[in-house]
Design an enzyme around this catalytic site. Structure first.
Site, PDB file in Angstrom:
ATOM      1  CG  ASP A 184      -2.018   0.873   1.264  1.00 53.28           C
ATOM      2  OD1 ASP A 184      -2.302   1.426   0.197  1.00 53.28           O
ATOM      3  OD2 ASP A 184      -2.637   1.041   2.324  1.00 53.28           O
ATOM      4  CG  ASP A 205      -3.499   3.653  -3.305  1.00 56.76           C
ATOM      5  OD1 ASP A 205      -4.313   2.803  -3.706  1.00 56.76           O
ATOM      6  OD2 ASP A 205      -3.691   4.368  -2.303  1.00 56.76           O
ATOM      7  CD  GLU A 206      -5.137  -1.080  -1.375  1.00 51.51           C
ATOM      8  OE1 GLU A 206      -5.878  -0.243  -0.883  1.00 51.51           O
ATOM      9  OE2 GLU A 206      -5.392  -2.303  -1.388  1.00 51.51           O
TER      10      GLU A 206
END
Length: 413
Positions: A19, A152-153
């Site tokens: 993350d 974003d992950e």
DNA sequence: TCTGGGGTCCTAGGACCC
DNA sequence: TCTGGGGTCCTAGGACCC
């Protein structure tokens, strides 16, 4: 497992969840380091992207404001929340802004009340996507089995990566973390665990720039004390219902009989709750996936009425259809289920769709069928949002054959 | 002065077919 | 004279995620 040949111990399944830390805000701070430590709110889709530069050109007409100058813009020329009018929400906020109570998903009007002096930046999606691609390609070079979970992950399967088993995955996690920092200047947090479910929870344990390693035997000590809401898949509704039954932690959830959970939460969801409470999750890390639908939607600056704002509504509707068509064409897809979505002023959402007999990505065709869907909803009410969706997608060139034509009943008699 | 945009998956009823 | 089920597709709504 084929371990007999070499005599090496069996590989343990090691899954990482990564993350990026405060991704949207961090991307902005890369470009505007002078904002570090200041209250900054990122978001607000409606702010015109060039607002800031219009102000700068006014203030410094003698200078040319180009990309190179971004890091030297004086702080006083950034737009403030108090000057903002619109219906956007905050994507995220820096820590300094959070201290005033501003948080992500909060309406900007409310945020402006709490912290009017905060600097407001629109999300720079191009830059976010660029950095997103950069950190993902960095990961793939080290560990190729990666699942994209948004901008974003990601999930990463460490199991078969050389060094992926060392210290339970911590060594590889450190390498990835360091490589991403070198490539992007941004930090991230990782959780490494036997499966995606636990890895996702573990990545939150040490933020920012942290690594947490969880083993199967840590379930009781590290996972069971957590609130049920931390489970990826337990949202506000399910959590409220669980609380209503006196179940607050994952440990308490684990103590309920599977049959009891099935009785109260349904066959599928109840059984799933029981599995996840015991830390069981066999989902593989999926390196590719095909889109199911593509859509565009927009919330109006003010609620619109079909009777009064016909022209405006029609123009927006056409533009949404064109955007979806463009998205489909750019990405090489066609679809055959076309639909609309409306949100009324009371936030009630209605959808209508219809499946046509051929695949399309043509704007006029989408507009025509979406228009028919629109005729099936109540258009006398105030409308807040309008959306257009195309589903049942197929890749251009891989379109399934059309079904056999139905027999013409009229000819049978 | 509440509450964005782009997605996925599940459920449930009805149509229709075998 | 009456009654099955199973399977698939379609549609609408809703929960949830990033």
């Amino acid at each position: 497992m084929l371990t007999g040949v070499t005599g090496s111990p069996p590989l343990l399944r090691r899954i990482a969840h990564l993350d990026m830390d405060a991704f949207f805000a961090s991307v902005e701070l890369l470009r505007y380091p002078q904002l570090k430590g200041l209250p900054v709110v990122i978001g607000g889709g409606r702010r015109r992207e060039d607002d800031m530069f219009a102000r700068l050109r006014e203030a410094y007409p003698e200078r040319e404001w180009t990309g190179d100058d971004l890091s030297r813009i004086p702080v006083e020329f950034f737009p403030r929340l108090e000057t903002y009018v619109g219906r956007g929400v905050a994507t995220t906020a820096t820590y300094a802004a959070r201290q005033f109570g501003v948080g992500s998903a909060m309406g900007l009007m409310k945020a402006a009340k709490l912290c009017p002096q905060a600097i407001l930046l629109p999300v720079d999606f191009d830059e976010v996507r660029r950095i997103s691609r950069l950190f993902k390609s960095t990961i793939r070079e080290i560990a190729p089995v990666m699942e994209d979970r948004g901008v974003d992950e990601v999930y990463i399967d460490f199991t078969d990566v050389p060094g992926g088993q060392r210290e339970g995955g911590r060594v590889l996690a450190r390498l990835i973390q360091k490589s991403i920092f070198q490539a992007t200047g941004l930090t991230c947090s990782l959780g490494v665990a036997p499966n995606k479910l636990i890895a996702k929870m573990a990545s939150e344990f040490k933020k920012p720039n942290g690594i947490s390693v969880v083993h199967t035997e840590d379930l009781e000590a590290l996972i069971w004390p957590l609130p049920c809401r931390k489970i990826n898949g337990v949202g506000p509704k399910a959590d409220a219902k669980l609380q209503g039954h006196g179940i607050h932690t994952i440990g308490e959830l684990a103590q309920r009989e599977r049959a009891w959970l099935v009785e109260h939460f349904g066959k599928s969801y109840g059984a799933w709750l029981h599995e996840v409470a015991w830390g069981r999750d066999e989902r593989p890390v999926q390196t590719e996936s095909e889109p199911v639908s593509m859509s565009r939607e927009t919330t109006f600056d003010r609620d619109l009425l079909a009777s009064r704002d016909r022209t405006e509504l029609g123009a927006i509707f056409t533009r949404l259809c064109e955007q979806v068509a463009d998205d489909l064409q750019r990405k090489g897809y066609v679809g055959k289920t076309i639909g609309v979505k409306l949100r009324y002023d009371n936030f009630q959402i209605v959808t209508r769709d219809s499946t046509i007999d051929h695949f399309t990505s043509d704007a006029a065709s989408i507009r025509r069928h979406a228009g028919l869907c629109l005729k099936r909803v109540d258009l006398t009410r105030r409308i807040r949002l309008l959306g257009v969706r195309v589903g049942s997608l197929a890749k251009v060139g891989e379109v399934p054959p059309a079904p056999e034509p139905a027999p013409d009943l009229a000819q049978l008699f």
